[in-house]
Design a protein around this motif. Structure first.
Motif, PDB file in Angstrom:
ATOM      1  N   GLY A 109      55.791  40.438  50.012  1.00  0.00           N
ATOM      2  CA  GLY A 109      54.304  39.333  50.666  1.00  0.00           C
ATOM      3  C   GLY A 109      53.709  40.450  51.002  1.00  0.00           C
ATOM      4  N   ASN A 110      53.395  42.025  51.206  1.00  0.00           N
ATOM      5  CA  ASN A 110      52.030  42.539  52.005  1.00  0.00           C
ATOM      6  C   ASN A 110      51.445  42.754  50.574  1.00  0.00           C
ATOM      7  OD1 ASN A 110      54.791  45.025  53.631  1.00  0.00           O
ATOM      8  ND2 ASN A 110      53.572  43.323  54.517  1.00  0.00           N
ATOM      9  N   THR A 111      51.897  42.957  49.614  1.00  0.00           N
ATOM     10  CA  THR A 111      50.901  43.196  48.428  1.00  0.00           C
ATOM     11  C   THR A 111      50.618  42.378  47.792  1.00  0.00           C
ATOM     12  OG1 THR A 111      53.134  43.022  47.169  1.00  0.00           O
ATOM     13  CG2 THR A 111      52.618  45.822  47.788  1.00  0.00           C
ATOM     14  N   PHE A 112      51.211  40.870  48.255  1.00  0.00           N
ATOM     15  CA  PHE A 112      50.672  39.539  47.775  1.00  0.00           C
ATOM     16  C   PHE A 112      49.477  38.993  48.488  1.00  0.00           C
ATOM     17  CE2 PHE A 112      50.307  35.221  47.734  1.00  0.00           C
ATOM     18  CZ  PHE A 112      50.143  34.599  46.614  1.00  0.00           C
ATOM     19  N   PHE A 113      49.218  39.359  49.629  1.00  0.00           N
ATOM     20  CA  PHE A 113      48.270  38.859  50.199  1.00  0.00           C
ATOM     21  C   PHE A 113      47.525  40.165  50.954  1.00  0.00           C
ATOM     22  CE2 PHE A 113      51.655  35.426  51.841  1.00  0.00           C
ATOM     23  CZ  PHE A 113      50.722  34.517  51.625  1.00  0.00           C
ATOM     24  N   LEU A 114      47.304  41.369  50.446  1.00  0.00           N
ATOM     25  CA  LEU A 114      46.674  42.385  50.885  1.00  0.00           C
ATOM     26  C   LEU A 114      45.409  42.293  49.797  1.00  0.00           C
ATOM     27  CD1 LEU A 114      48.567  45.513  52.234  1.00  0.00           C
ATOM     28  CD2 LEU A 114      46.376  43.824  53.537  1.00  0.00           C
ATOM     29  N   LEU A 115      46.523  42.274  48.514  1.00  0.00           N
ATOM     30  CA  LEU A 115      45.396  42.276  47.758  1.00  0.00           C
ATOM     31  C   LEU A 115      44.716  40.850  47.210  1.00  0.00           C
ATOM     32  CD1 LEU A 115      47.905  43.636  44.557  1.00  0.00           C
ATOM     33  CD2 LEU A 115      45.452  44.287  45.416  1.00  0.00           C
ATOM     34  N   THR A 116      45.915  39.374  47.116  1.00  0.00           N
ATOM     35  CA  THR A 116      44.519  38.302  46.644  1.00  0.00           C
ATOM     36  C   THR A 116      43.926  37.811  48.109  1.00  0.00           C
ATOM     37  OG1 THR A 116      46.571  36.814  47.742  1.00  0.00           O
ATOM     38  CG2 THR A 116      47.015  37.190  45.881  1.00  0.00           C
ATOM     39  N   GLY A 117      44.228  38.758  49.173  1.00  0.00           N
ATOM     40  CA  GLY A 117      43.260  38.391  50.817  1.00  0.00           C
ATOM     41  C   GLY A 117      42.145  39.242  50.667  1.00  0.00           C
ATOM     42  N   PHE A 118      41.823  40.282  49.870  1.00  0.00           N
ATOM     43  CA  PHE A 118      40.928  41.334  49.577  1.00  0.00           C
ATOM     44  C   PHE A 118      39.837  40.562  49.235  1.00  0.00           C
ATOM     45  CE2 PHE A 118      42.979  44.112  52.377  1.00  0.00           C
ATOM     46  CZ  PHE A 118      41.674  44.828  53.478  1.00  0.00           C
ATOM     47  N   HIS A 119      40.286  40.482  47.495  1.00  0.00           N
ATOM     48  CA  HIS A 119      39.797  39.505  46.315  1.00  0.00           C
ATOM     49  C   HIS A 119      39.242  38.650  46.944  1.00  0.00           C
ATOM     50  CE1 HIS A 119      38.937  36.919  42.886  1.00  0.00           C
ATOM     51  NE2 HIS A 119      38.837  38.644  42.840  1.00  0.00           N
ATOM     52  N   GLY A 120      39.408  37.590  47.671  1.00  0.00           N
ATOM     53  CA  GLY A 120      39.251  36.661  48.444  1.00  0.00           C
ATOM     54  C   GLY A 120      38.255  36.916  49.249  1.00  0.00           C
ATOM     55  N   MET A 121      38.178  37.393  50.201  1.00  0.00           N
ATOM     56  CA  MET A 121      36.775  37.958  50.931  1.00  0.00           C
ATOM     57  C   MET A 121      35.546  38.419  50.184  1.00  0.00           C
ATOM     58  SD  MET A 121      38.255  40.128  53.763  1.00  0.00           S
ATOM     59  CE  MET A 121      37.199  41.206  54.199  1.00  0.00           C
ATOM     60  N   HIS A 122      36.072  39.065  48.666  1.00  0.00           N
ATOM     61  CA  HIS A 122      34.978  39.443  47.738  1.00  0.00           C
ATOM     62  C   HIS A 122      34.454  38.494  47.283  1.00  0.00           C
ATOM     63  CE1 HIS A 122      36.688  43.591  49.040  1.00  0.00           C
ATOM     64  NE2 HIS A 122      36.106  44.056  47.642  1.00  0.00           N
ATOM     65  N   VAL A 123      35.275  37.449  47.071  1.00  0.00           N
ATOM     66  CA  VAL A 123      34.679  36.021  46.770  1.00  0.00           C
ATOM     67  C   VAL A 123      33.262  35.723  46.823  1.00  0.00           C
ATOM     68  CG1 VAL A 123      35.149  33.598  45.291  1.00  0.00           C
ATOM     69  CG2 VAL A 123      36.602  36.315  44.829  1.00  0.00           C
ATOM     70  N   THR A 124      34.337  36.323  48.765  1.00  0.00           N
ATOM     71  CA  THR A 124      33.106  34.442  49.371  1.00  0.00           C
ATOM     72  C   THR A 124      31.940  35.555  49.845  1.00  0.00           C
ATOM     73  OG1 THR A 124      34.944  34.676  51.053  1.00  0.00           O
ATOM     74  CG2 THR A 124      32.827  34.543  52.170  1.00  0.00           C
ATOM     75  N   LEU A 125      31.725  37.094  50.110  1.00  0.00           N
ATOM     76  CA  LEU A 125      30.624  37.687  49.390  1.00  0.00           C
ATOM     77  C   LEU A 125      29.763  37.692  48.403  1.00  0.00           C
ATOM     78  CD1 LEU A 125      28.687  39.893  51.279  1.00  0.00           C
ATOM     79  CD2 LEU A 125      30.156  41.756  50.190  1.00  0.00           C
ATOM     80  N   GLY A 126      30.269  37.394  46.846  1.00  0.00           N
ATOM     81  CA  GLY A 126      30.173  37.369  45.476  1.00  0.00           C
ATOM     82  C   GLY A 126      29.122  36.441  45.824  1.00  0.00           C
ATOM     83  N   ALA A 127      29.678  34.762  46.440  1.00  0.00           N
ATOM     84  CA  ALA A 127      29.267  33.838  46.522  1.00  0.00           C
ATOM     85  C   ALA A 127      28.095  33.581  47.343  1.00  0.00           C
ATOM     86  CB  ALA A 127      30.060  32.867  46.709  1.00  0.00           C
ATOM     87  N   ILE A 128      27.957  34.433  48.772  1.00  0.00           N
ATOM     88  CA  ILE A 128      27.271  33.619  49.872  1.00  0.00           C
ATOM     89  C   ILE A 128      25.869  35.590  49.121  1.00  0.00           C
ATOM     90  CG2 ILE A 128      25.674  34.993  51.968  1.00  0.00           C
ATOM     91  CD1 ILE A 128      29.098  35.015  53.004  1.00  0.00           C
ATOM     92  N   MET A 129      25.829  36.230  48.056  1.00  0.00           N
ATOM     93  CA  MET A 129      25.110  36.908  47.464  1.00  0.00           C
ATOM     94  C   MET A 129      24.604  35.646  46.579  1.00  0.00           C
ATOM     95  SD  MET A 129      26.847  40.422  46.811  1.00  0.00           S
ATOM     96  CE  MET A 129      25.703  41.795  45.632  1.00  0.00           C
ATOM     97  N   LEU A 130      25.104  35.300  45.558  1.00  0.00           N
ATOM     98  CA  LEU A 130      24.608  34.455  44.586  1.00  0.00           C
ATOM     99  C   LEU A 130      23.732  33.096  45.545  1.00  0.00           C
ATOM    100  CD1 LEU A 130      27.682  34.105  42.259  1.00  0.00           C
ATOM    101  CD2 LEU A 130      24.982  35.033  41.767  1.00  0.00           C
ATOM    102  N   THR A 131      24.432  32.271  46.390  1.00  0.00           N
ATOM    103  CA  THR A 131      24.361  31.749  47.048  1.00  0.00           C
ATOM    104  C   THR A 131      21.949  31.924  47.346  1.00  0.00           C
ATOM    105  OG1 THR A 131      25.594  30.580  47.947  1.00  0.00           O
ATOM    106  CG2 THR A 131      23.673  30.131  49.260  1.00  0.00           C
ATOM    107  N   VAL A 132      22.103  33.276  48.058  1.00  0.00           N
ATOM    108  CA  VAL A 132      20.947  33.918  48.100  1.00  0.00           C
ATOM    109  C   VAL A 132      20.145  33.913  47.211  1.00  0.00           C
ATOM    110  CG1 VAL A 132      19.243  35.942  49.634  1.00  0.00           C
ATOM    111  CG2 VAL A 132      21.239  35.153  50.454  1.00  0.00           C
ATOM    112  N   MET A 133      20.389  34.598  46.246  1.00  0.00           N
ATOM    113  CA  MET A 133      19.562  34.577  44.793  1.00  0.00           C
ATOM    114  C   MET A 133      19.612  33.101  44.195  1.00  0.00           C
ATOM    115  SD  MET A 133      19.608  37.624  43.790  1.00  0.00           S
ATOM    116  CE  MET A 133      19.663  38.078  45.788  1.00  0.00           C
ATOM    117  N   PHE A 134      19.858  31.832  44.255  1.00  0.00           N
ATOM    118  CA  PHE A 134      20.031  30.485  44.059  1.00  0.00           C
ATOM    119  C   PHE A 134      18.403  30.214  45.056  1.00  0.00           C
ATOM    120  CE2 PHE A 134      20.639  25.793  44.630  1.00  0.00           C
ATOM    121  CZ  PHE A 134      20.089  25.955  42.969  1.00  0.00           C
ATOM    122  N   ILE A 135      18.801  30.406  46.525  1.00  0.00           N
ATOM    123  CA  ILE A 135      17.316  30.084  46.981  1.00  0.00           C
ATOM    124  C   ILE A 135      16.003  30.897  46.982  1.00  0.00           C
ATOM    125  CG2 ILE A 135      16.982  30.572  49.585  1.00  0.00           C
ATOM    126  CD1 ILE A 135      19.708  29.899  50.708  1.00  0.00           C
TER     127      ILE A 135
END
Length: 291
Positions: free
Chosen positions: A226-252
């Motif tokens: 459970g530790n490794t599953f949520f740490l890896l997938t959770g941190f990746h989800g944070m990076h997807v969120t940041l990447g989506a924010i960056m791309l949204t800024v580029m879109f604007i």
């Protein structure tokens, strides 16, 4: 004969790095208090986490605004552009090392710690003393404390999310090609599709977490799996969120007519980051879900 020196813009002192540091402190402390359940729901830990996220978003908006203004004012030279490229390259390298540490922890648990506890090699007596009933298998679905869980399969939502991210890399590539050809219509379309796919990925990951908690009993405190599953997938989800924010800024910015076929490194940097996030997910899908 006088030498010609290339100008190099040195910005004034910026408050944004310290603002970002404060935001990360509140996020780390708030997340720690929330995960450890030191206080009840709605506690100061939750508020601290939300405050850190708000400050981080404020920092991103302010910093992006400053850099965009400096670029449009013609303050940047070719040397500055090279500095941006080097900075982004080193940033992505640091992110590679970040995820390498977590993949290393997963490797250590699966290939060394769990077999060692099961009595492999010369550790037969160690396993008998520490946990006689233990069976060396992965995923580890039970702990010495009696916690049991079920493994998350790779079919269903994980596979769908993998396809979504792969498709998002393709759409972003076509958006980049359209940028290099100054084709604004396809650029807007493919960039919008990339952002939409990223949003769908995050929504489906939320459904996956709800399924893990409610149906599988898979939680952050469900042992090393459970530790490794949520740490890896959770941190990746944070990076997807940041990447989506960056791309949204580029879109604007694209909607406002920014960028050209020759000068669009901000867009290129966001694309680099998104492709990196996609590659990390492929590794994560194979080593966390499939194997």
């Amino acid at each position: 004969m006088s030498e010609q020196y290339e100008k190099y813009y040195v910005p004034a002192q910026s408050p944004w790095p310290i603002v970002g540091a404060v935001a990360m402190f509140f996020i780390a402390a708030g997340a720690g208090l929330t995960v450890m359940q030191l206080e009840q729901e709605g506690s100061s830990g939750t508020y601290m986490l939300l405050a850190g996220i708000a400050v981080l978003l404020y920092m991103l908006v302010g910093w992006f605004k400053n850099v965009i203004s400096e670029s449009h004012d013609g303050l940047y030279s070719p040397q500055m552009d090279r500095s941006f490229k080097q900075g982004m390259s080193w940033f992505i390298f640091s992110e590679v090392m970040f995820f390498a540490a977590f993949f290393g922890a997963l490797f250590y648990a699966r290939m060394l710690a769990v077999p060692w506890l099961g009595g492999d090699g010369n550790n037969v007596m160690t396993g008998e003393v520490l946990w006689p009933e233990f069976t060396s298998t992965w995923p580890l679905e039970s702990t010495p404390g009696g916690t049991t869980t079920q493994a998350m399969g790779w079919q269903g939502l994980p596979l769908i999310n993998t396809i979504i991210l792969l498709v998002s890399s393709v759409t972003l590539h076509y958006a980049h090609v359209a940028m290099e050809k100054d084709n604004r219509g396809p650029l807007k379309l493919f960039l919008f599709l990339t952002i939409a796919l990223g949003a769908v990925f995050l929504v489906l990951q939320g459904y996956e977490y709800a399924h893990a908690y409610n149906d599988l009993g898979l939680k952050l405190d469900s042992g090393i799996y459970g530790n490794t599953f949520f740490l890896l997938t959770g941190f990746h989800g944070m990076h997807v969120t940041l990447g989506a924010i960056m791309l949204t800024v580029m879109f604007i910015r694209v909607l406002k007519g920014h960028f050209s076929s020759e000068k669009h490194f901000a867009f290129q940097a966001a694309a680099w980051y998104w492709h990196f996030v996609d590659v990390v997910w492929l590794c994560l899908f194979v080593f966390v879900y499939v194997l």
